[in-house]
Design a protein around this motif. Structure first.
Motif, mmCIF file in Angstrom:
data_model
loop_
_atom_site.group_PDB
_atom_site.id
_atom_site.type_symbol
_atom_site.label_atom_id
_atom_site.label_comp_id
_atom_site.label_asym_id
_atom_site.label_seq_id
_atom_site.Cartn_x
_atom_site.Cartn_y
_atom_site.Cartn_z
ATOM 1 N N TRP A 79 -5.138 -17.128 -7.425
ATOM 2 C CA TRP A 79 -6.102 -16.023 -7.532
ATOM 3 C C TRP A 79 -5.394 -14.817 -8.132
ATOM 4 C CZ3 TRP A 79 -9.960 -14.726 -3.072
ATOM 5 C CH2 TRP A 79 -10.820 -13.702 -3.478
ATOM 6 N N ARG A 80 -5.765 -14.471 -9.338
ATOM 7 C CA ARG A 80 -5.147 -13.321 -10.019
ATOM 8 C C ARG A 80 -6.162 -12.264 -10.309
ATOM 9 N NH1 ARG A 80 0.072 -13.352 -9.176
ATOM 10 N NH2 ARG A 80 0.806 -15.442 -9.243
ATOM 11 N N ARG A 93 -0.184 -1.348 -9.660
ATOM 12 C CA ARG A 93 -1.378 -2.119 -9.309
ATOM 13 C C ARG A 93 -1.613 -2.095 -7.801
ATOM 14 N NH1 ARG A 93 0.478 -7.916 -8.454
ATOM 15 N NH2 ARG A 93 2.710 -7.648 -8.417
ATOM 16 N N ASP A 94 -2.861 -1.953 -7.447
ATOM 17 C CA ASP A 94 -3.236 -1.976 -6.037
ATOM 18 C C ASP A 94 -3.449 -3.424 -5.604
ATOM 19 O OD1 ASP A 94 -3.230 0.792 -5.698
ATOM 20 O OD2 ASP A 94 -5.275 0.969 -6.467
ATOM 21 N N PRO A 95 -3.197 -3.726 -4.335
ATOM 22 C CA PRO A 95 -3.440 -5.085 -3.853
ATOM 23 C C PRO A 95 -4.928 -5.438 -3.950
ATOM 24 C CG PRO A 95 -2.116 -3.843 -2.279
ATOM 25 C CD PRO A 95 -2.584 -2.880 -3.323
ATOM 26 N N ASN A 96 -5.223 -6.704 -4.231
ATOM 27 C CA ASN A 96 -6.595 -7.199 -4.323
ATOM 28 C C ASN A 96 -7.111 -7.423 -2.904
ATOM 29 O OD1 ASN A 96 -8.942 -8.656 -4.681
ATOM 30 N ND2 ASN A 96 -8.096 -9.948 -6.302
ATOM 31 N N MET A 97 -7.942 -6.525 -2.424
ATOM 32 C CA MET A 97 -8.392 -6.574 -1.034
ATOM 33 C C MET A 97 -9.314 -7.761 -0.748
ATOM 34 S SD MET A 97 -6.849 -4.497 0.706
ATOM 35 C CE MET A 97 -5.675 -3.223 0.395
ATOM 36 N N ALA A 98 -10.059 -8.224 -1.745
ATOM 37 C CA ALA A 98 -10.894 -9.410 -1.537
ATOM 38 C C ALA A 98 -10.010 -10.631 -1.272
ATOM 39 C CB ALA A 98 -11.785 -9.645 -2.748
ATOM 40 N N LYS A 99 -8.974 -10.784 -2.080
ATOM 41 C CA LYS A 99 -8.032 -11.889 -1.902
ATOM 42 C C LYS A 99 -7.347 -11.790 -0.541
ATOM 43 C CE LYS A 99 -3.660 -13.467 -3.932
ATOM 44 N NZ LYS A 99 -2.734 -13.267 -5.057
ATOM 45 N N GLU A 112 0.825 -1.211 0.000
ATOM 46 C CA GLU A 112 0.000 0.000 0.000
ATOM 47 C C GLU A 112 0.859 1.261 0.000
ATOM 48 O OE1 GLU A 112 -3.396 0.861 0.063
ATOM 49 O OE2 GLU A 112 -3.758 -1.177 -0.581
#
Length: 115
Positions: free
Chosen positions: A114-115, A61-67, A55
């Motif tokens: 998970w991508r 690219r922002d981190p995938n918060m759902a993952k 962060e």
């Protein structure tokens, strides 16, 4: 910043390796190995730090918060199971250890797939 993130990823993977290895080794005589809690806490803390460093960095690219949320819940469940298994060793069965190992493998699979 990239070096710090890579060091944290290495420590994170080592933590999960300790959890998985310590669990699989004790499947015959069900018990929680002493290092498994340390591995789970290492993986949990380094995972949180990886997200924080990601962060803060200027990555595109922002981190995938759902993952990250799914992985955090799984990590918390694994850690809770390890704590319960250490405090109440009579509750540790092969299925109990299988749940820890399975959730650990699931967490690693989510990280990779998970991508």
């Amino acid at each position: 910043m990239e070096l710090l993130k890579n060091v944290l990823v290495v420590l994170h993977l080592i933590g999960w390796a300790i959890v998985l290895g310590g669990t699989l080794v004790n499947l015959r005589t069900p018990r929680i190995a002493t290092g498994v809690l340390h591995g789970a806490l290492t993986a949990l803390v380094t995972g949180i730090l990886i997200v924080g460093v990601s962060e803060m960095s200027d990555e595109l690219r922002d981190p995938n918060m759902a993952k990250i949320g799914v992985k955090l819940v799984i990590a918390l469940v694994v850690t809770a199971l390890v704590v319960v298994g250490q405090r109440r060793p009579e509750k540790v069965t092969t299925g109990f250890l299988g749940a820890i190992a399975g959730l650990t493998a699931l967490n690693v699979a989510i990280a990779v797939l998970w991508r």
